[in-house]
Design an enzyme around this catalytic site. Structure first.
Site, mmCIF file in Angstrom:
data_model
loop_
_atom_site.group_PDB
_atom_site.id
_atom_site.type_symbol
_atom_site.label_atom_id
_atom_site.label_comp_id
_atom_site.label_asym_id
_atom_site.label_seq_id
_atom_site.Cartn_x
_atom_site.Cartn_y
_atom_site.Cartn_z
ATOM 1 N N GLY A 14 0.664 -1.085 -0.396
ATOM 2 C CA GLY A 14 -0.765 -0.109 -0.189
ATOM 3 C C GLY A 14 0.940 1.363 0.383
ATOM 4 C CB ALA A 15 4.549 1.595 -0.588
ATOM 5 C CB VAL A 65 -1.482 -7.609 -0.459
ATOM 6 C CG1 VAL A 65 -0.387 -6.881 -0.615
ATOM 7 C CG2 VAL A 65 -2.413 -6.244 -0.061
ATOM 8 C CG ASN A 91 -0.040 1.127 4.787
ATOM 9 O OD1 ASN A 91 -0.108 1.622 5.486
ATOM 10 N ND2 ASN A 91 0.019 1.085 3.162
ATOM 11 C CE1 TYR A 156 -9.827 -0.400 6.695
ATOM 12 C CE2 TYR A 156 -10.760 0.326 9.375
ATOM 13 C CZ TYR A 156 -9.509 0.275 8.379
ATOM 14 O OH TYR A 156 -8.974 0.958 8.430
ATOM 15 C CE LYS A 160 -6.963 -2.029 8.351
ATOM 16 N NZ LYS A 160 -5.708 -2.364 8.087
HETATM 17 P P1 NAP Z 1 -5.054 4.614 1.468
HETATM 18 O O1 NAP Z 1 -5.181 6.223 0.976
HETATM 19 O O2 NAP Z 1 -6.365 4.045 0.669
HETATM 20 O O3 NAP Z 1 -3.987 3.620 0.374
HETATM 21 C C1 NAP Z 1 -4.462 2.448 0.041
HETATM 22 C C2 NAP Z 1 -3.321 2.052 -0.168
HETATM 23 O O4 NAP Z 1 -3.034 0.288 -0.057
HETATM 24 C C3 NAP Z 1 -2.923 2.348 -2.139
HETATM 25 O O5 NAP Z 1 -1.337 2.606 -2.122
HETATM 26 C C4 NAP Z 1 -3.681 0.763 -2.408
HETATM 27 O O6 NAP Z 1 -2.804 0.711 -4.401
HETATM 28 C C5 NAP Z 1 -2.935 -0.027 -1.283
HETATM 29 N N1 NAP Z 1 -4.210 -1.088 -2.174
HETATM 30 C C6 NAP Z 1 -5.290 -1.531 -1.478
HETATM 31 N N2 NAP Z 1 -5.647 -2.350 -1.820
HETATM 32 C C7 NAP Z 1 -4.631 -3.287 -1.895
HETATM 33 C C8 NAP Z 1 -4.563 -4.469 -2.481
HETATM 34 N N3 NAP Z 1 -5.814 -5.545 -3.524
HETATM 35 N N4 NAP Z 1 -3.419 -5.108 -3.464
HETATM 36 C C9 NAP Z 1 -2.247 -4.184 -2.704
HETATM 37 N N5 NAP Z 1 -2.374 -2.905 -2.341
HETATM 38 C C10 NAP Z 1 -3.931 -2.418 -1.985
HETATM 39 O O7 NAP Z 1 -4.880 4.018 2.261
HETATM 40 P P2 NAP Z 1 -4.387 4.780 3.860
HETATM 41 O O8 NAP Z 1 -5.573 5.805 4.375
HETATM 42 O O9 NAP Z 1 -2.425 5.663 3.876
HETATM 43 O O10 NAP Z 1 -4.318 3.359 4.990
HETATM 44 C C11 NAP Z 1 -3.115 2.802 4.824
HETATM 45 C C12 NAP Z 1 -3.775 1.604 5.833
HETATM 46 O O11 NAP Z 1 -3.541 2.514 7.068
HETATM 47 C C13 NAP Z 1 -5.346 1.134 5.855
HETATM 48 O O12 NAP Z 1 -4.636 -0.758 6.418
HETATM 49 C C14 NAP Z 1 -5.955 1.573 6.370
HETATM 50 O O13 NAP Z 1 -7.021 0.440 6.647
HETATM 51 C C15 NAP Z 1 -4.775 2.258 7.611
HETATM 52 N N6 NAP Z 1 -5.338 2.770 8.507
HETATM 53 C C16 NAP Z 1 -6.101 4.350 7.935
HETATM 54 C C17 NAP Z 1 -6.527 5.189 8.318
HETATM 55 C C18 NAP Z 1 -6.806 6.473 8.362
HETATM 56 O O14 NAP Z 1 -7.706 7.531 9.053
HETATM 57 N N7 NAP Z 1 -6.499 7.077 7.061
HETATM 58 C C19 NAP Z 1 -6.770 4.617 10.021
HETATM 59 C C20 NAP Z 1 -6.702 3.635 10.507
HETATM 60 C C21 NAP Z 1 -5.732 2.814 9.518
HETATM 61 P P3 NAP Z 1 -3.121 2.564 -5.280
HETATM 62 O O15 NAP Z 1 -2.575 3.304 -4.767
HETATM 63 O O16 NAP Z 1 -2.095 1.219 -6.359
HETATM 64 O O17 NAP Z 1 -4.752 2.221 -5.579
#
Ligand code: NAP
Length: 248
Positions: A14-15, A65, A91, A156, A160
């Site tokens: 998820g980078a 993934v 991630n 979710y 988690k």
């Molecule tokens: P984001 O901006 O939506 O980015 C998600 C990333 O995950 C993207 O790079 C995406 O790939 C990748 N991804 C999604 N599905 C995938 C798959 N099947 N295979 C490979 N890569 C995949 O999310 P974020 O907010 O940065 O969140 C990152 C992590 O933190 C997640 O696990 C999320 O649940 C957790 N989290 C986030 C928050 C928040 O408030 N943002 C809070 C708690 C936990 P592409 O870029 O190629 O589309």
């Protein structure tokens, strides 16, 4: 404080955006070679280019993934190229929110496979190499939803929370090989994931965050980098909350 990294190779899923991008950048700045993995080559490619343009080491790897065969192939590719994998950051994540009774099986399965099963696959296919190196760091990005539950996020929060139990078991099973496993549970962080939330929910969330603001991806990357460093080596099996004081 300068953190110590001895020629480490890191795989960050998820980078391509948000928190994963910030983690990849910080690990590269700390001296790691970083494999930036995400679903679309456009996004992870852009981040790998951004890191390389700073004179640091990164490459992009596109995979889904949630598919074990794609994770297996990716792990083989990384180990073939570098001969080692020291840091694994799980991630990648998605949301498919709905009230429990309205939630479809597809919404449930998509979130469980992307957010939870993916971490089983990556460890399954990378851990042997890590064990061979007698050094490793596994970081699973959980969520406050997994700690507290959240209406509308049965899938979710289950994924988690599952990551938390999984992390603690990994910590116990892998400690003898000098591999630590920790979870980070972010609260609301400013990324594409939260920018999709309705305005009313965002306002309500801000009210219950003691620091009265959302966090930045760098807030998560900082603690992640510490946990991955030599200095973080005596921390294992923990869930670190980074949430502005929410749900204390
Ligand atoms: P984001 O901006 O939506 O980015 C998600 C990333 O995950 C993207 O790079 C995406 O790939 C990748 N991804 C999604 N599905 C995938 C798959 N099947 N295979 C490979 N890569 C995949 O999310 P974020 O907010 O940065 O969140 C990152 C992590 O933190 C997640 O696990 C999320 O649940 C957790 N989290 C986030 C928050 C928040 O408030 N943002 C809070 C708690 C936990 P592409 O870029 O190629 O589309």
């Amino acid at each position: 404080m300068n953190l110590t990294f001895n020629n480490r190779v890191a795989f960050v899923s998820g980078a391509g955006r948000g928190i994963g991008r910030a983690i990849a950048l910080q690990l590269a700045q700390a001296g790691c070679k970083v494999v930036c993995a995400s679903k679309n080559i456009e996004s992870c490619g852009k981040v790998a280019d951004e890191i390389s343009s700073m004179g640091l080491q990164a490459e992009a790897l596109a995979l889904d993934v949630s598919k074990s065969e794609e994770v297996k192939a990716a792990a083989e590719k990384v180990v073939d190229k570098y001969g080692q994998l020291d840091i694994l950051v799980n991630n990648a994540g998605i949301t498919r929110d709905n009230l429990m009774l309205r939630m479809s099986e597809e919404e449930w399965d998509a979130v469980i496979s992307t957010n939870l099963s993916s971490a089983f696959y990556t460890v399954k296919y990378f851990a042997r190499t890590m064990m061979g190196g007698r050094w490793g760091r596994i970081i699973n990005i959980s969520s406050i939803s997994g700690v507290m539950g959240n209406a509308g996020q049965a899938n979710y929060s289950a994924a988690k929370a599952g990551l938390i139990g999984y992390t603690k078991t990994l910590a116990r099973e892998l400690a003898s090989r000098n591999i630590t496993a920790n979870a980070i549970a972010p609260g609301f962080i400013e990324t594409d994931m939260t920018s999709a939330l309705p305005r009313a929910i965002v306002e309500k969330a801000r009210e219950v965050i003691p620091l009265k603001r959302f966090g930045k991806p760098e807030d998560i990357a900082g603690i992640c980098t510490y946990l991955c460093s030599e200095e973080g080596g005596y921390i294992t099996g923990q869930v670190i909350s980074v949430n502005g004081g929410m749900g204390m």
